[in-house]
Design a protein around this motif. Structure first.
Motif, PDB file in Angstrom:
ATOM      1  N   PRO A 100      15.478   3.939  -3.892  1.00  0.00           N
ATOM      2  CA  PRO A 100      15.541   4.931  -4.972  1.00  0.00           C
ATOM      3  C   PRO A 100      16.779   4.810  -5.846  1.00  0.00           C
ATOM      4  O   PRO A 100      16.825   5.387  -6.933  1.00  0.00           O
ATOM      5  CB  PRO A 100      15.515   6.268  -4.222  1.00  0.00           C
ATOM      6  N   SER A 101      17.776   4.054  -5.389  1.00  0.00           N
ATOM      7  CA  SER A 101      18.994   3.915  -6.187  1.00  0.00           C
ATOM      8  C   SER A 101      18.835   2.888  -7.302  1.00  0.00           C
ATOM      9  O   SER A 101      19.701   2.772  -8.164  1.00  0.00           O
ATOM     10  CB  SER A 101      20.168   3.514  -5.287  1.00  0.00           C
ATOM     11  N   VAL A 102      17.733   2.136  -7.279  1.00  0.00           N
ATOM     12  CA  VAL A 102      17.484   1.137  -8.322  1.00  0.00           C
ATOM     13  C   VAL A 102      16.105   1.385  -8.912  1.00  0.00           C
ATOM     14  O   VAL A 102      15.221   1.922  -8.240  1.00  0.00           O
ATOM     15  CB  VAL A 102      17.571  -0.304  -7.759  1.00  0.00           C
ATOM     16  N   PRO A 103      15.894   1.024 -10.168  1.00  0.00           N
ATOM     17  CA  PRO A 103      14.575   1.233 -10.782  1.00  0.00           C
ATOM     18  C   PRO A 103      13.540   0.307 -10.164  1.00  0.00           C
ATOM     19  O   PRO A 103      13.879  -0.746  -9.617  1.00  0.00           O
ATOM     20  CB  PRO A 103      14.824   0.899 -12.258  1.00  0.00           C
ATOM     21  N   PRO A 104      12.262   0.670 -10.236  1.00  0.00           N
ATOM     22  CA  PRO A 104      11.213  -0.189  -9.676  1.00  0.00           C
ATOM     23  C   PRO A 104      11.103  -1.502 -10.444  1.00  0.00           C
ATOM     24  O   PRO A 104      11.468  -1.582 -11.622  1.00  0.00           O
ATOM     25  CB  PRO A 104       9.946   0.657  -9.843  1.00  0.00           C
ATOM     26  N   THR A 105      10.617  -2.508  -9.750  1.00  0.00           N
ATOM     27  CA  THR A 105      10.413  -3.807 -10.394  1.00  0.00           C
ATOM     28  C   THR A 105       9.253  -3.718 -11.374  1.00  0.00           C
ATOM     29  O   THR A 105       8.161  -3.274 -11.021  1.00  0.00           O
ATOM     30  CB  THR A 105      10.119  -4.888  -9.343  1.00  0.00           C
ATOM     31  N   LYS A 106       9.482  -4.132 -12.591  1.00  0.00           N
ATOM     32  CA  LYS A 106       8.437  -4.075 -13.610  1.00  0.00           C
ATOM     33  C   LYS A 106       7.479  -5.254 -13.458  1.00  0.00           C
ATOM     34  O   LYS A 106       7.848  -6.302 -12.926  1.00  0.00           O
ATOM     35  CB  LYS A 106       9.060  -4.109 -15.008  1.00  0.00           C
ATOM     36  N   PRO A 107       6.244  -5.099 -13.941  1.00  0.00           N
ATOM     37  CA  PRO A 107       5.334  -6.249 -13.950  1.00  0.00           C
ATOM     38  C   PRO A 107       5.822  -7.305 -14.934  1.00  0.00           C
ATOM     39  O   PRO A 107       6.535  -6.997 -15.891  1.00  0.00           O
ATOM     40  CB  PRO A 107       3.998  -5.641 -14.396  1.00  0.00           C
ATOM     41  N   CYS A 108       5.434  -8.530 -14.698  1.00  0.00           N
ATOM     42  CA  CYS A 108       5.864  -9.626 -15.563  1.00  0.00           C
ATOM     43  C   CYS A 108       5.206  -9.529 -16.940  1.00  0.00           C
ATOM     44  O   CYS A 108       4.053  -9.110 -17.067  1.00  0.00           O
ATOM     45  CB  CYS A 108       5.507 -10.971 -14.931  1.00  0.00           C
ATOM     46  N   ARG A 109       5.953  -9.937 -17.944  1.00  0.00           N
ATOM     47  CA  ARG A 109       5.427  -9.942 -19.307  1.00  0.00           C
ATOM     48  C   ARG A 109       4.198 -10.845 -19.409  1.00  0.00           C
ATOM     49  O   ARG A 109       3.241 -10.532 -20.133  1.00  0.00           O
ATOM     50  CB  ARG A 109       6.496 -10.421 -20.285  1.00  0.00           C
ATOM     51  N   GLU A 110       4.221 -11.953 -18.670  1.00  0.00           N
ATOM     52  CA  GLU A 110       3.091 -12.876 -18.715  1.00  0.00           C
ATOM     53  C   GLU A 110       1.815 -12.208 -18.193  1.00  0.00           C
ATOM     54  O   GLU A 110       0.717 -12.457 -18.696  1.00  0.00           O
ATOM     55  CB  GLU A 110       3.404 -14.129 -17.891  1.00  0.00           C
ATOM     56  N   LEU A 111       1.957 -11.353 -17.178  1.00  0.00           N
ATOM     57  CA  LEU A 111       0.805 -10.618 -16.655  1.00  0.00           C
ATOM     58  C   LEU A 111       0.276  -9.660 -17.713  1.00  0.00           C
ATOM     59  O   LEU A 111      -0.936  -9.563 -17.936  1.00  0.00           O
ATOM     60  CB  LEU A 111       1.211  -9.852 -15.394  1.00  0.00           C
ATOM     61  N   CYS A 112       1.183  -8.945 -18.374  1.00  0.00           N
ATOM     62  CA  CYS A 112       0.793  -8.019 -19.435  1.00  0.00           C
ATOM     63  C   CYS A 112       0.080  -8.753 -20.561  1.00  0.00           C
ATOM     64  O   CYS A 112      -0.946  -8.283 -21.077  1.00  0.00           O
ATOM     65  CB  CYS A 112       2.026  -7.286 -19.965  1.00  0.00           C
ATOM     66  N   GLU A 113       0.608  -9.897 -20.944  1.00  0.00           N
ATOM     67  CA  GLU A 113       0.009 -10.657 -22.045  1.00  0.00           C
ATOM     68  C   GLU A 113      -1.378 -11.164 -21.674  1.00  0.00           C
ATOM     69  O   GLU A 113      -2.275 -11.235 -22.526  1.00  0.00           O
ATOM     70  CB  GLU A 113       0.930 -11.819 -22.419  1.00  0.00           C
ATOM     71  N   ASN A 138       0.814  -1.217   0.000  1.00  0.00           N
ATOM     72  CA  ASN A 138       0.000   0.000   0.000  1.00  0.00           C
ATOM     73  C   ASN A 138       0.847   1.267   0.000  1.00  0.00           C
ATOM     74  O   ASN A 138       0.336   2.357   0.224  1.00  0.00           O
ATOM     75  CB  ASN A 138      -0.954   0.016   1.206  1.00  0.00           C
ATOM     76  N   ARG A 139       2.152   1.102  -0.244  1.00  0.00           N
ATOM     77  CA  ARG A 139       3.052   2.253  -0.328  1.00  0.00           C
ATOM     78  C   ARG A 139       3.824   2.186  -1.643  1.00  0.00           C
ATOM     79  O   ARG A 139       4.163   1.105  -2.119  1.00  0.00           O
ATOM     80  CB  ARG A 139       4.016   2.288   0.868  1.00  0.00           C
ATOM     81  N   THR A 140       4.084   3.344  -2.198  1.00  0.00           N
ATOM     82  CA  THR A 140       4.771   3.410  -3.482  1.00  0.00           C
ATOM     83  C   THR A 140       5.868   4.456  -3.426  1.00  0.00           C
ATOM     84  O   THR A 140       5.948   5.243  -2.475  1.00  0.00           O
ATOM     85  CB  THR A 140       3.783   3.760  -4.613  1.00  0.00           C
ATOM     86  N   SER A 141       6.720   4.459  -4.426  1.00  0.00           N
ATOM     87  CA  SER A 141       7.743   5.493  -4.567  1.00  0.00           C
ATOM     88  C   SER A 141       7.905   5.795  -6.051  1.00  0.00           C
ATOM     89  O   SER A 141       7.786   4.912  -6.893  1.00  0.00           O
ATOM     90  CB  SER A 141       9.074   5.049  -3.947  1.00  0.00           C
ATOM     91  N   LEU A 142       8.152   7.042  -6.340  1.00  0.00           N
ATOM     92  CA  LEU A 142       8.256   7.516  -7.713  1.00  0.00           C
ATOM     93  C   LEU A 142       9.634   8.123  -7.949  1.00  0.00           C
ATOM     94  O   LEU A 142      10.316   8.489  -6.994  1.00  0.00           O
ATOM     95  CB  LEU A 142       7.144   8.541  -7.981  1.00  0.00           C
ATOM     96  N   PRO A 143      10.063   8.229  -9.214  1.00  0.00           N
ATOM     97  CA  PRO A 143       9.283   8.037 -10.442  1.00  0.00           C
ATOM     98  C   PRO A 143       9.009   6.564 -10.745  1.00  0.00           C
ATOM     99  O   PRO A 143       9.748   5.687 -10.318  1.00  0.00           O
ATOM    100  CB  PRO A 143      10.173   8.659 -11.518  1.00  0.00           C
ATOM    101  N   ASN A 144       7.923   6.333 -11.499  1.00  0.00           N
ATOM    102  CA  ASN A 144       7.615   4.979 -11.937  1.00  0.00           C
ATOM    103  C   ASN A 144       8.340   4.688 -13.248  1.00  0.00           C
ATOM    104  O   ASN A 144       9.125   5.505 -13.736  1.00  0.00           O
ATOM    105  CB  ASN A 144       6.097   4.789 -12.078  1.00  0.00           C
TER     106      ASN A 144
END
Length: 240
Positions: free
Chosen positions: A93-106, A43-49
């Motif tokens: 913040p020193s690393v990019p956010p984890t992206k959603p899985c390609r399988e989820l997108c598909e 329930n917490r986020t950090s930006l930029p996305n």
């Protein structure tokens, strides 16, 4: 004495680093992602996305463009996928956010792209599934109800890390086939009703235009007859 000073300094640096990281995190305020139906485990986020949005207001304005698709329930995974893109889990913040899985997108693409295409829209290029890491290939990615695949440092077989906290699998969030069909039928019915109203208004306008034209033609005939009568009277005067 020196060792005590070094330990104290190390503790202070560690604490300051932790506070700095925590300050980057904020409670999710995007309504679409606060919804329990999103199926998020955080329930917490950090930006930029990953799209470069610097604030939740900026991200929220764009993600809410997909609200009609969420209401149509074209995919039970859509809401979670959008939130992972626009409001990722709080991260260092020193690393990019984890992206959603390609399988989820598909999975989302398979359910929602046909509906978009039926209404003359294209799947957004910014959400192209090929741009996301593949869980099957052992790349690190995130998806509700799926263990996260994390490569090992020694290059060996990837290990899987379950998502923190309870997660409801996307397949259990709704009976998609029935709800999608019902939502699609409702959307088609709404468009049909709108089209009928437009056609009815156009027909009424056409009738009004025809009546106006008939009146103009009648007035023209009267004016013509009046002019002919005046010409006849003028001729009689000239002859007489």
């Amino acid at each position: 004495m020196l060792s005590v000073v070094l330990v104290s300094a190390l503790v202070m640096v560690t604490q300051s680093a932790f506070v700095g990281t925590a300050d980057q995190c904020e409670q999710i305020t995007i309504r679409l992602c606060k919804d329990p139906d999103a199926g998020l485990w955080y329930n917490r986020t950090s930006l930029p996305n990953i799209l470069g949005h610097e604030t939740q207001d900026e991200a929220g304005q764009e993600v809410h463009q997909f609200f009609p698709l969420v209401k149509a329930k074209c995919s039970s995974s859509l809401q979670a996928f959008l939130c992972l893109v626009y409001a990722p889990e709080c991260h260092d913040p020193s690393v990019p956010p984890t992206k959603p899985c390609r399988e989820l997108c598909e999975d989302v693409f398979a359910g929602c792209e046909p509906l978009l295409r039926n209404f003359g829209f294209r799947w957004p290029a910014r959400l192209e599934c090929s741009s996301y890491p593949s869980r099957q290939s052992g790349e690190e990615c995130a998806a509700p109800g799926m263990d996260r695949a994390v490569p090992t440092e020694d290059g060996g077989s990837p290990v899987t890390v379950p998502p923190p906290g309870p997660v409801t699998p996307s397949e259990q969030s709704c009976p998609c086939s029935q709800q999608t069909a019902s939502a699609a039928q409702s959307a088609v019915q709404a468009l049909t009703d709108s089209l009928e109203r437009v056609l009815s208004a156009a027909e009424g306008l056409q009738q009004l235009q025809q009546e106006t034209l008939n009146m103009q033609q009648a007035n023209l005939r009267l004016e013509t007859e009046k002019l002919e009568l005046e010409i006849q009277l003028l001729r009689r005067r000239l002859i007489g």
